[in-house]
Design a protein around this motif. Structure first.
Motif, PDB file in Angstrom:
ATOM      1  N   HIS A 144      42.992  75.397  68.019  1.00 15.10           N
ATOM      2  CA  HIS A 144      42.607  74.424  69.052  1.00 15.10           C
ATOM      3  C   HIS A 144      42.053  75.180  70.248  1.00 15.10           C
ATOM      4  CE1 HIS A 144      42.789  71.299  72.051  1.00 15.10           C
ATOM      5  NE2 HIS A 144      43.866  71.747  72.635  1.00 15.10           N
ATOM      6  N   HIS A 195      41.918  74.854  73.642  1.00 16.46           N
ATOM      7  CA  HIS A 195      42.663  74.043  74.605  1.00 16.46           C
ATOM      8  C   HIS A 195      41.898  73.874  75.917  1.00 16.46           C
ATOM      9  CE1 HIS A 195      46.622  72.905  76.607  1.00 16.46           C
ATOM     10  NE2 HIS A 195      45.790  73.069  77.609  1.00 16.46           N
ATOM     11  N   HIS A 255      44.586  78.349  70.795  1.00 17.41           N
ATOM     12  CA  HIS A 255      45.850  78.616  70.105  1.00 17.41           C
ATOM     13  C   HIS A 255      45.921  77.852  68.796  1.00 17.41           C
ATOM     14  CE1 HIS A 255      47.613  74.680  71.275  1.00 17.41           C
ATOM     15  NE2 HIS A 255      47.201  74.894  72.506  1.00 17.41           N
ATOM     16  N   HIS A 315      47.246  75.269  66.184  1.00 15.70           N
ATOM     17  CA  HIS A 315      47.760  73.926  66.485  1.00 15.70           C
ATOM     18  C   HIS A 315      48.370  73.315  65.236  1.00 15.70           C
ATOM     19  CE1 HIS A 315      48.425  70.308  68.705  1.00 15.70           C
ATOM     20  NE2 HIS A 315      47.628  70.635  69.700  1.00 15.70           N
ATOM     21  N   HIS A 346      49.742  67.307  77.995  1.00 13.23           N
ATOM     22  CA  HIS A 346      48.365  67.749  77.758  1.00 13.23           C
ATOM     23  C   HIS A 346      47.578  66.663  77.051  1.00 13.23           C
ATOM     24  CE1 HIS A 346      44.863  69.937  76.567  1.00 13.23           C
ATOM     25  NE2 HIS A 346      45.221  70.121  75.322  1.00 13.23           N
ATOM     26  N   HIS A 385      44.018  66.005  75.100  1.00  9.98           N
ATOM     27  CA  HIS A 385      42.846  66.625  74.474  1.00  9.98           C
ATOM     28  C   HIS A 385      41.585  65.826  74.839  1.00  9.98           C
ATOM     29  CE1 HIS A 385      44.884  69.098  71.060  1.00  9.98           C
ATOM     30  NE2 HIS A 385      45.818  68.769  71.927  1.00  9.98           N
ATOM     31  N   PHE A 432      44.501  63.710  71.001  1.00 11.04           N
ATOM     32  CA  PHE A 432      45.945  63.892  71.019  1.00 11.04           C
ATOM     33  C   PHE A 432      46.430  63.981  72.465  1.00 11.04           C
ATOM     34  CE2 PHE A 432      49.247  66.784  68.637  1.00 11.04           C
ATOM     35  CZ  PHE A 432      50.033  65.669  68.387  1.00 11.04           C
ATOM     36  N   HIS A 475      50.220  65.065  74.277  1.00 10.75           N
ATOM     37  CA  HIS A 475      51.582  65.474  73.906  1.00 10.75           C
ATOM     38  C   HIS A 475      52.186  66.386  74.946  1.00 10.75           C
ATOM     39  CE1 HIS A 475      50.236  69.572  72.676  1.00 10.75           C
ATOM     40  NE2 HIS A 475      49.113  68.948  72.372  1.00 10.75           N
ATOM     41  N   HIS A 524      53.475  69.818  76.038  1.00 14.14           N
ATOM     42  CA  HIS A 524      53.092  71.162  75.582  1.00 14.14           C
ATOM     43  C   HIS A 524      54.295  72.090  75.434  1.00 14.14           C
ATOM     44  CE1 HIS A 524      50.110  74.291  74.715  1.00 14.14           C
ATOM     45  NE2 HIS A 524      49.232  73.324  74.670  1.00 14.14           N
TER      46      HIS A 524
HETATM   47 CU1  C2O Z   1      47.277  73.351  73.816  1.00 16.24          CU
HETATM   48 CU2  C2O Z   1      47.509  69.960  71.671  1.00 16.24          CU
HETATM   49  O1  C2O Z   1      47.469  71.675  72.705  1.00 16.24           O
END
Ligand code: C2O
Length: 537
Positions: A59, A61, A104, A106, A441, A443, A498, A500, A502
């Motif tokens: 991902h 981020h 990172h 995911h 977080h 997305h 998404f 969520h 973190h």
């Molecule tokens: Cu850094 Cu869904 O994450």
């Protein structure tokens, strides 16, 4: 703008830290992984090749992925995992962003060791809105466990209690000169010259800890967070939640010598953690060798230093200049009140017969086995439902203790948004078990943090405290313990996004949900078709 090519080989590597060696999952054998460099406007191609026995996804981020949600990376939300022996080419363009972000893994807890920096430089010829630093350095903060991460995950998932805390915090992969088995020369070293200014690009890649960061004897000037410029402000302590990034300027204006950089946890919930402070050194040129051995010590802030965190959060403002205006939605089309916290569900196979679960509006999110983005794009029924509640299903005193409704319901529920709506989400921390701060977080978007408070959000009185002029714009925000945060964004990116906590442990427990954003009317407002090499489950 140019195209940048990267190859990420996911491989095992032995690493020695804290007196012991263990194999870890890495990208290209590095920990932290390679830094991805690009300029605003560049097209980035990253070929990820999986050489290990685990499924993997990556991902990017904070990269907005406008119309390119297929490359966002969260497993089973936008893509099937890249299976052992397979590869996938991520292909995205950096649009309207410059600063520091991170990439990172995911899936499961693989991001514990599979992570690295994304450095987005301004377009060629465009200066920073602050004096150019002499040099820049990437500083990735993380955690290190002596045990392998799988054992740590199993603890959190099977016992249904908190995971084993890490054995040390780390800076650029190292616990530093003050850790077990280390010499005073060990760990990350930042060489500086007196009189010059440096920019530190600081990333919190830890799994489960909000972090304080300090440099002994030096002030830090915050100039950017989450790849958005801020009004510069001075501080001696940074607070960075997992998933957040902060650029600071540091003036090397002290006498020659060595100064400690330190990273330590922030945790003001009743649960007390005690992971070790990680350190690194700031090393002045012309330091005489007799001064080499001595390190200027620094005391980390107390673990429960809530006032430092509140002050820091309240000091952050968007730059909001002519070149970089803050486009805060002034009116609201969709308003959501989301309670976030942890509950307890029955679990016949668990040791305690119950398990701790994460919840948003009393729903514990269940990962589907078909990615939601594919189900949305191809109209595959039975993968998700569109009934994510806009307000909590149960009433309770959000910040009180001992409510009756500890239990949550399971579901793969999404909240559907039309293209280009202005959305307000109030995130209310709940005390279902105990209040705790949560780094939330989102997305696919940046959002504006328009308000923040302690206690229960009040629909009538809280909005009058909002900052709709220059609130900070970012992709991850810490919701205060027993308090709330209000964010606003425009749903101008079609796809499945998404949202969520973190803290990896909370995400695994189900503290997550997804937005489905419809296409707009124009061709330039639609999700692109899926790539041919999109992994299959
Ligand atoms: Cu850094 Cu869904 O994450």
């Amino acid at each position: 703008a140019i195209t940048r090519h990267y190859k990420f080989n996911v491989v095992m590597r032995n690493m020695t830290r804290l007196c012991a060696t263990k194999p870890i999952l890495t990208v290209n054998g590095k920990f932290p992984g390679p830094t991805l460099y690009a300029r605003e406007g560049d097209n980035v191609l990253v070929k990820v090749v999986n050489h290990v026995a685990h499924n993997v996804t990556i991902h990017w981020h904070g990269v907005r992925q406008i119309r390119t949600g297929w490359y966002d990376g969260p497993a089973y939300i936008t893509q099937c995992p890249i299976q052992p022996g397979s590869s996938f080419l991520y292909n995205f363009t950096i649009t309207g962003q410059r600063g520091t972000l991170l990439w990172h893994a995911h899936i499961n807890w693989l991001r514990a060791t599979i992570h690295g920096a994304i450095v987005i430089l301004p377009k060629l010829g465009v200066p920073y809105p602050f004096p150019a630093p002499h040099k820049e350095a990437v500083i990735v903060l993380g955690e290190w466990w002596k045990e392998d991460t799988e054992t740590v995950i199993n603890q959190a998932m099977q016992l249904g209690v908190g995971p084993n805390i890490s054995d040390s915090h780390i800076i650029n992969g190292h616990p530093g000169p003050l850790s077990e088995c280390a010499s005073s020369q060990d760990g990350f070293k930042l060489n500086v010259e007196n009189g010059k200014t440096y920019m530190l690009r600081i990333i919190n890649a830890a799994l489960n800890d909000d972090l304080f960061f300090k440099v002994a004897g030096h002030e830090l000037i915050v100039v950017e967070v989450d790849a958005v410029y801020t009004k510069p402000f001075k501080t001696d302590t940074l607070l960075i939640t997992p998933g957040q990034t902060t650029n600071v300027l540091l003036k090397a204006n002290q006498s020659a010598g060595r100064y400690l950089l330190s990273v330590s946890p922030f945790m003001d919930a009743p649960v007390q953690v005690d992971n070790k402070t990680g350190t690194a050194t700031l090393h002045y040129a012309n330091t005489v060798s007799s001064a080499m051995a001595s390190l200027t010590l620094i005391k980390p802030p107390p673990q429960n230093a809530t006032p430092i965190v509140s002050k820091f959060a309240e000091s952050l403002r968007s730059l909001n200049s002519k070149e970089y205006p803050a486009k805060v939605p002034q009116t609201i089309d969709h308003s959501l009140l989301l309670t976030i916290g942890v509950g307890v569900n029955p679990c016949p196979s668990c040791i305690n017969k119950t398990r701790v679960v994460g919840t948003i509006n009393n729903v514990t999110f269940i990962m589907p086995s078909t990615p939601i983005l594919q189900a949305h794009y191809y109209n595959i029924p039975g993968v998700f439902t569109e009934d994510f509640p806009a307000t909590p299903l149960h009433k309770f005193n959000y910040t009180g203790s001992g409510p009756k409704n500890l239990q949550t319901m399971n579901g793969t529920r999404v909240y559907r948004l039309p293209y280009n709506a202005s959305v307000q989400v109030v995130l209310q921390d709940t005390g279902i078990i105990s209040p705790e701060s949560h780094p939330i977080h989102l997305h696919g978007f940046n959002f504006f943090v328009v308000g923040r408070g302690i206690g229960n959000y009040n629909r009538r009185t809280s909005p009058s405290t909002f900052n709709l002029i220059d609130p900070i714009e970012r992709n991850t925000v810490g919701v205060p313990t027993g308090g709330w945060t209000a964010i606003r964004f425009r749903s101008d990116n079609p796809g499945v996004w998404f949202m969520h906590c973190h803290f990896e442990v909370h995400t695994s427990w189900g503290l997550k949900m997804a937005f489905v954003v419809d296409n707009g009317k124009r061709p330039s407002e639609t999700l692109i078709p899926p790539p041919k090499d999109l992994p299959q489950c």
